[in-house]
Design a protein around this motif. Structure first.
Motif, short mmCIF file in Angstrom:
data_model
loop_
_atom_site.label_atom_id
_atom_site.label_comp_id
_atom_site.label_asym_id
_atom_site.label_seq_id
_atom_site.Cartn_x
_atom_site.Cartn_y
_atom_site.Cartn_z
N THR A 1 80.16 33.07 84.78
CA THR A 1 80.28 31.61 84.88
C THR A 1 81.47 31.09 84.08
N PHE A 2 81.65 31.60 82.87
CA PHE A 2 82.75 31.13 82.04
C PHE A 2 84.01 31.99 82.21
N ASP A 3 83.93 33.08 83.00
CA ASP A 3 85.07 33.96 83.26
C ASP A 3 85.76 34.37 81.96
N GLU A 4 84.93 34.75 80.99
CA GLU A 4 85.41 35.05 79.64
C GLU A 4 86.43 36.18 79.61
N GLY A 5 86.31 37.12 80.52
CA GLY A 5 87.22 38.26 80.54
C GLY A 5 88.68 37.89 80.77
N ARG A 6 88.94 36.75 81.42
CA ARG A 6 90.32 36.34 81.69
C ARG A 6 90.80 35.26 80.72
N SER A 7 90.09 35.07 79.64
CA SER A 7 90.47 34.05 78.66
C SER A 7 91.83 34.39 78.04
N GLN A 8 92.65 33.38 77.83
CA GLN A 8 93.97 33.55 77.21
C GLN A 8 93.87 33.46 75.68
N VAL A 9 92.71 33.13 75.17
CA VAL A 9 92.50 32.98 73.73
C VAL A 9 92.31 34.37 73.13
N HIS B 1 67.70 23.73 82.16
CA HIS B 1 68.62 24.16 83.21
C HIS B 1 68.58 25.68 83.33
N HIS B 2 68.31 26.17 84.52
CA HIS B 2 68.26 27.61 84.74
C HIS B 2 69.56 28.12 85.36
N ASN B 3 70.18 27.30 86.18
CA ASN B 3 71.44 27.67 86.81
C ASN B 3 72.56 27.03 85.98
N ILE B 4 73.18 27.83 85.12
CA ILE B 4 74.17 27.31 84.18
C ILE B 4 75.40 26.79 84.92
N ALA B 5 75.84 27.48 85.97
CA ALA B 5 77.02 27.03 86.72
C ALA B 5 76.77 25.65 87.34
N ALA B 6 75.62 25.47 87.95
CA ALA B 6 75.30 24.18 88.57
C ALA B 6 75.18 23.09 87.51
N SER B 7 74.59 23.41 86.38
CA SER B 7 74.44 22.39 85.33
C SER B 7 75.78 22.04 84.70
N ARG C 1 80.70 28.74 73.74
CA ARG C 1 80.07 29.06 75.03
C ARG C 1 78.58 29.32 74.84
N ASN C 2 78.23 30.09 73.79
CA ASN C 2 76.81 30.36 73.51
C ASN C 2 76.05 29.07 73.24
N THR C 3 76.68 28.16 72.49
CA THR C 3 76.05 26.87 72.19
C THR C 3 75.81 26.07 73.47
N ALA C 4 76.80 26.03 74.35
CA ALA C 4 76.66 25.31 75.61
C ALA C 4 75.52 25.90 76.44
N ILE C 5 75.47 27.21 76.55
CA ILE C 5 74.42 27.87 77.33
C ILE C 5 73.05 27.56 76.72
N THR C 6 72.95 27.66 75.41
CA THR C 6 71.68 27.40 74.73
C THR C 6 71.21 25.97 74.93
N LEU C 7 72.12 25.01 74.76
CA LEU C 7 71.75 23.60 74.94
C LEU C 7 71.27 23.34 76.37
N ASN D 1 71.51 40.56 78.51
CA ASN D 1 72.08 40.56 79.86
C ASN D 1 72.22 39.15 80.40
N ARG D 2 71.24 38.29 80.15
CA ARG D 2 71.34 36.91 80.63
C ARG D 2 72.52 36.21 79.99
N LEU D 3 72.69 36.38 78.70
CA LEU D 3 73.77 35.71 77.99
C LEU D 3 75.13 36.26 78.40
N HIS D 4 75.29 37.58 78.37
CA HIS D 4 76.60 38.17 78.66
C HIS D 4 77.00 37.98 80.12
N TRP D 5 76.05 38.02 81.03
CA TRP D 5 76.38 37.81 82.44
C TRP D 5 76.91 36.40 82.63
#
Length: 151
Positions: A94-102, A127-133, A115-121, A85-89
């Motif tokens: 934050t990344f608005d993955e649902g509207r991706s054109q890819v 960093h707890h707030n991914i959007a702020a970071s 995206r997973n790599t960025a979140i993990t790093l 849930n933390r990862l998919h949310w």
């Protein structure tokens, strides 16, 4: 545990009441998974705003009844769901993955991996707030490079 062991967990949180029931049996002979020791049925009933939903999940594990009684299996599954849930949310909001054109070839999988790599790093660096970071790192082009080099 015996041939039919049961465990139950109750919880409150985020405006909902959840009850998790686990039934465990030794692996029947017809299940052909190497190393399988137990089979479990996890039933999760969630009541939110007076409406109840039920999710049933079946598990096969190589852990025996002493290592993984029903209560332990329920905790393992809960931990897995929290991580998912933390990862998919974050990916969805934050990344608005649902509207991706890819959408073609391997590109969607590659982007999900990035995206997973960025979140993990970011989480590995505290960093707890991914959007702020993400905003913090976007303000200085050296920050993302430093993050990669110090990981």
């Amino acid at each position: 545990m015996g041939p039919d062991a049961r465990g139950q967990q109750n919880g409150l949180g985020h405006g909902r009441r959840a009850t998790c029931t686990v039934k465990v049996v030794d692996v029947p002979a017809w299940i052909d998974f190497t190393g399988a020791t137990q089979v479990a049925q996890l039933r999760r009933a969630v009541t939110r705003k007076g409406r109840q939903s039920v999710e049933i999940v079946y598990l096969i594990t190589s852990s025996d009844a002493h290592t993984a009684p029903p209560e332990v299996l329920a905790v393992w599954v809960q931990s897995h769901w929290e991580i998912e849930n933390r990862l998919h949310w974050v990916r969805d909001v934050t990344f608005d993955e649902g509207r991706s054109q890819v959408r073609t070839g391997n590109a969607p999988r590659v982007m999900a991996g990035l995206r997973n790599t960025a979140i993990t790093l970011l989480r590995l660096h505290g960093h707890h707030n991914i959007a702020a970071s993400l905003r913090h790192h976007a303000r200085d082009t050296n920050r993302p490079v430093n993050l990669l080099l110090t990981a």
